[in-house]
Structure formats: C-alpha cells, structure tokens
Design an enzyme around this catalytic site. Structure first.
Site, mmCIF file in Angstrom:
data_model
loop_
_atom_site.group_PDB
_atom_site.id
_atom_site.type_symbol
_atom_site.label_atom_id
_atom_site.label_comp_id
_atom_site.label_asym_id
_atom_site.label_seq_id
_atom_site.Cartn_x
_atom_site.Cartn_y
_atom_site.Cartn_z
ATOM 1 N N GLU A 9 -10.046 6.150 6.042
ATOM 2 C CA GLU A 9 -11.030 5.609 5.102
ATOM 3 C C GLU A 9 -10.633 4.235 4.572
ATOM 4 O O GLU A 9 -11.476 3.356 4.397
ATOM 5 C CB GLU A 9 -11.211 6.581 3.933
ATOM 6 N N GLY A 66 -2.334 -14.747 -4.800
ATOM 7 C CA GLY A 66 -1.959 -13.582 -4.012
ATOM 8 C C GLY A 66 -3.100 -12.974 -3.219
ATOM 9 O O GLY A 66 -2.963 -11.887 -2.655
ATOM 10 N N VAL A 94 0.829 -1.208 0.000
ATOM 11 C CA VAL A 94 0.000 0.000 0.000
ATOM 12 C C VAL A 94 0.862 1.257 0.000
ATOM 13 O O VAL A 94 0.585 2.217 -0.729
ATOM 14 C CB VAL A 94 -0.960 0.003 1.213
ATOM 15 N N GLU A 105 -2.557 -14.673 2.427
ATOM 16 C CA GLU A 105 -1.185 -14.696 2.919
ATOM 17 C C GLU A 105 -0.718 -16.144 3.127
ATOM 18 O O GLU A 105 -1.529 -17.076 3.179
ATOM 19 C CB GLU A 105 -1.104 -13.945 4.250
ATOM 20 N N LYS A 159 -12.619 -4.737 11.198
ATOM 21 C CA LYS A 159 -13.404 -3.827 10.355
ATOM 22 C C LYS A 159 -14.785 -3.561 10.944
ATOM 23 O O LYS A 159 -15.270 -2.415 10.907
ATOM 24 C CB LYS A 159 -13.514 -4.413 8.949
#
Length: 409
Positions: free
Chosen positions: A124, A182, A12, A185, A200
């Site tokens: 976000e 992918g 990221v 993990e 979440k």
C-alpha cells in the site's frame, strides 16, 4: 503472538519500528493478535534505542526462523531487496513493502510466488505513502471497471512547481529550497525527471487493469524544461502546470501510460493540489471520479501505511488477501500518439501576422496568446488525437516550435 522482522532501519523503517513498538497495545487490538518485532536487519549499529537488542546484520537469521511470519521490506532499490523478498515469500512468509521500484519492476513475479505459497505480498505504501489508494481500488471499487487513473504522484516536483506558480521562483531556486527543507534528495534525478512518478503509475496501471506494466513501457518526461514563461502562459489559459502520471484503458483492450508535465485547467480538482501533497483520481464506470488526497511521503505517513499492511497480513495468515495481476504482453501498452489529448504549443516567429493566419487555419478552434514583444505565440489546441495534432504542428512554416506540453481539462 505474531513475530515480525523489519529489513531496513532508514527513514521509513525506523518509523515502522517506532509505531509497532510505541503503539503495541492499539495495534494488537486492531490485529486481534500481539505483534512482536523480533528482528531488525541493518548493517549499521543503533545503540541507545529501546529496541536496540532487535538488530541483526544477518538476513539468514530472519529467513530461517519459522516463527517470523511477516517481513517488512523498507530497504529500497531492487538488488538485495528483490533477492530477500523473493526468498521470504518462497519460505512461506508474508511480505509488506513501501518499495515502489521493486513492485514496479518485479511485482508480477512476486505476486505469483505469493499466490503459489498462499502468503501475502502487500505494498500500500508504494504509491501514495500514507494515502490509502491500492486497497480501496482492489476492494471498495471492485464492482467498477477502472477506465482511467490520473494523479499528482510526486511531492517533490509538486512543491517545486507550486513555488514557481505562487512565488514566481525559478526552477533552480525552487529545487534548492526543496533540498534545504528535506523534500528533495541531494541527487533529485528520480523526482525531477519523472522516474518516481513512472514507477507509481506502473503500479496503479497494473492493479487497475490487471496486467503488469513495466517502467520501460511508460513514456516519461520530467519538469526540468519547465520555465516561468510556461507558468505565465498556463495562468493566462486559466491553468497551472503539474507533473501528471496518467493511464487510460482503450477500446481495443490496450492501455496508455504516461508521465509528463501538463497544463491542468483550474476547473480540474488536481489543479488545487499544492506543495508536497499528492492526489490520485480514479475513474470507474459506475462510481465516476474518486480522488485520494494527502501527503505522498514522509516518515510516519508512509510507515503508517506499511503498518496497516502488517495488520492486514496478521489478520490473513491463513486466508490470503486477493491482490494480484498477471504479467503484461510486450505490446500491451499502446503508444499514446493515438490517444486523444490537448496540447500547449509555444512558437517563435519573426512574422506575427503570417504566423497568426497560419495558426488560425491549422488549429481550428484553438486559443492563443501573443507575447508583449510579438515574438512568441502560445497555443492551446482543441482536443484531438495526438498524432493529428503533431502533424499539424509539424506543418507550421511561419513559426519555430519551442515547446509542446500536454493539457488536461
């Protein structure tokens, strides 16, 4: 010009750096200010990049530079990330993060610091990756009282279940495929045991209802016990199995919060969410049901949400965005045993006739399916308080209970 630092150059973090570097003109137009990546914190060396000169291994360089107004945290975890984010906020720097573990565990504390220092703490990307959901909940739906949030919050488990449903693939084979592609993990525990979805739903519940919900308050169950037999019975009940994160507000002001695999009726919009896609359904008292759908992870979808927060921070350096909740009490999250639900119950029996008689007497109005060899019965109960349903299940004497799952209409 506004100087930004990025902490972490993994999947990221590199996406954030690339977007800010490659689309600087477009971002400047939207932010009404040039945004400059001044530092990238990482212990590794990255040579040959157009921005290789930005890297540092020393966090104090970022912390002590007064020109750095916005810090992006994409390191993950709660140890160094928590220490660094807290220090940045205390130093008067706004922070944007995709770190769901950090927000779920420390969100209330960090939001309080941001409020005290008149800076922003935005996240976000922590729930739906590239799916915009937190900002719409905090802004667009602010006229509503949120009463429920239900969603498919983990793309890995949704991919596995989709393969089990559509291709009759075993759990182990579907997991192996997800790892090869992918999507999972090498150690898939956080996904398949529900921990990722738990974090979440903590964030969604905290934002939706205004009090922090911690992961240890959420009853969490993963998908490792789901078999192709369950998938077949779900199909016979015109349902599919999904890993669901769900939080509901009760009449007494408390809430329930759960993560579990559930039979989802094909009439429900969530039933059609497949592969690595996520969907979050928010119910408001005025708007009804609103669903947010898209890819819940991935380098650029997640990075785009982080950059969106950076732009938002740039626009509000002198005027704080209102995103806040207070700390929750120990008994704020109620045991869902007193909430209403439906249950899927799989039982084994060596006396089918007696078992059917008992099932019809115990579960009035329930649907049931008998296996071809007459050794199993799959039951789908009517809606009732879960405590009542559990008592009915425990009263069965002619059958051995193999499994129970929740069911959603």
């Amino acid at each position: 010009m506004i100087d930004v630092a990025i902490m972490g150059h993994g999947v990221v973090g590199s996406g954030v750096a690339e977007i800010l570097h490659n689309h600087s003109k477009r971002i400047a137009e939207k932010a009404k200010e040039n945004i400059n990546v001044k530092y990238i914190l990482d212990l590794r060396d990255f040579e040959g990049l157009e921005y290789s000169d930005k890297f540092t291994k020393d966090f104090s360089v970022i912390l002590n530079d007064p020109d750095v107004k916005i810090v992006v945290e994409v390191m993950g975890g709660c140890t160094f990330a928590y220490d660094y984010v807290k220090a940045c906020l205390l130093a008067g720097k706004s922070v944007c993060t995709s770190n769901k573990e950090l927000v779920a565990a420390k969100g209330s504390e960090l939001l309080d610091i941001a409020l005290e220092k008149n800076v922003n703490f935005l996240f976000e990307a922590s729930v739906g990756g590239g799916i915009p959901v937190l900002r719409p909940m905090a802004q667009c739906l602010t006229a509503n009282e949120i009463t429920e949030v239900t969603g498919i919050l983990n793309g890995t488990t949704n991919f596995i279940l989709t393969k089990m449903i559509s291709e009759n693939m075993s759990f182990d084979d579907a997991l192996k495929l997800a790892q090869e592609l992918g999507y999972a993990e090498k150690d898939p525990t956080a996904d398949v045991e529900g921990h990722d979805a738990c974090r979440k739903i903590c964030i969604l519940a905290s934002l939706g209802f205004g009090k922090h919900v911690y992961p240890n308050q959420v009853k969490t169950e993963g998908i490792t016990n789901i078999s192709l037999v369950d998938v077949e019975y779900a199909d016979a009940f015109d349902s599919v199995i999904k890993l669901i994160g769900r939080t509901r507000k009760l009449d007494n002001g408390k809430i329930t919060a759960n993560v579990y695999p559930a039979l989802v009726s094909r009439k429900n919009m969530l039933a059609g969410v497949n592969d690595v896609f996520n969907a979050i359904m928010v119910r408001g008292d005025e708007v009804g049901d609103v669903m947010f759908y898209g890819r819940g992870a991935g380098k650029f979808p997640t990075a785009s949400a982080v950059v969106g927060d950076v732009i938002d921070c740039a626009k509000h350096l002198s005027a704080r965005k209102y995103l806040h909740w207070i700390d929750g009490e120990k008994d704020y999250v109620a045991d869902s045993i007193d909430d209403i639900t439906r249950l899927y119950v799989l039982v084994k029996t060596d006396n089918l006739a007696e078992a059917i008689k008992e099932i019809e007497t115990t579960f009035s109005g329930a649907s049931y399916i008998v296996s071809k060899d007459n050794s199993e019965v799959a039951i789908l109960t009517e809606t009732d308080i879960e405590r009542n349903l559990r008592e009915q299940i425990n009263s069965l004497s002619c059958s051995e209970v193999v499994k129970t799952l929740h069911a959603i209409d």
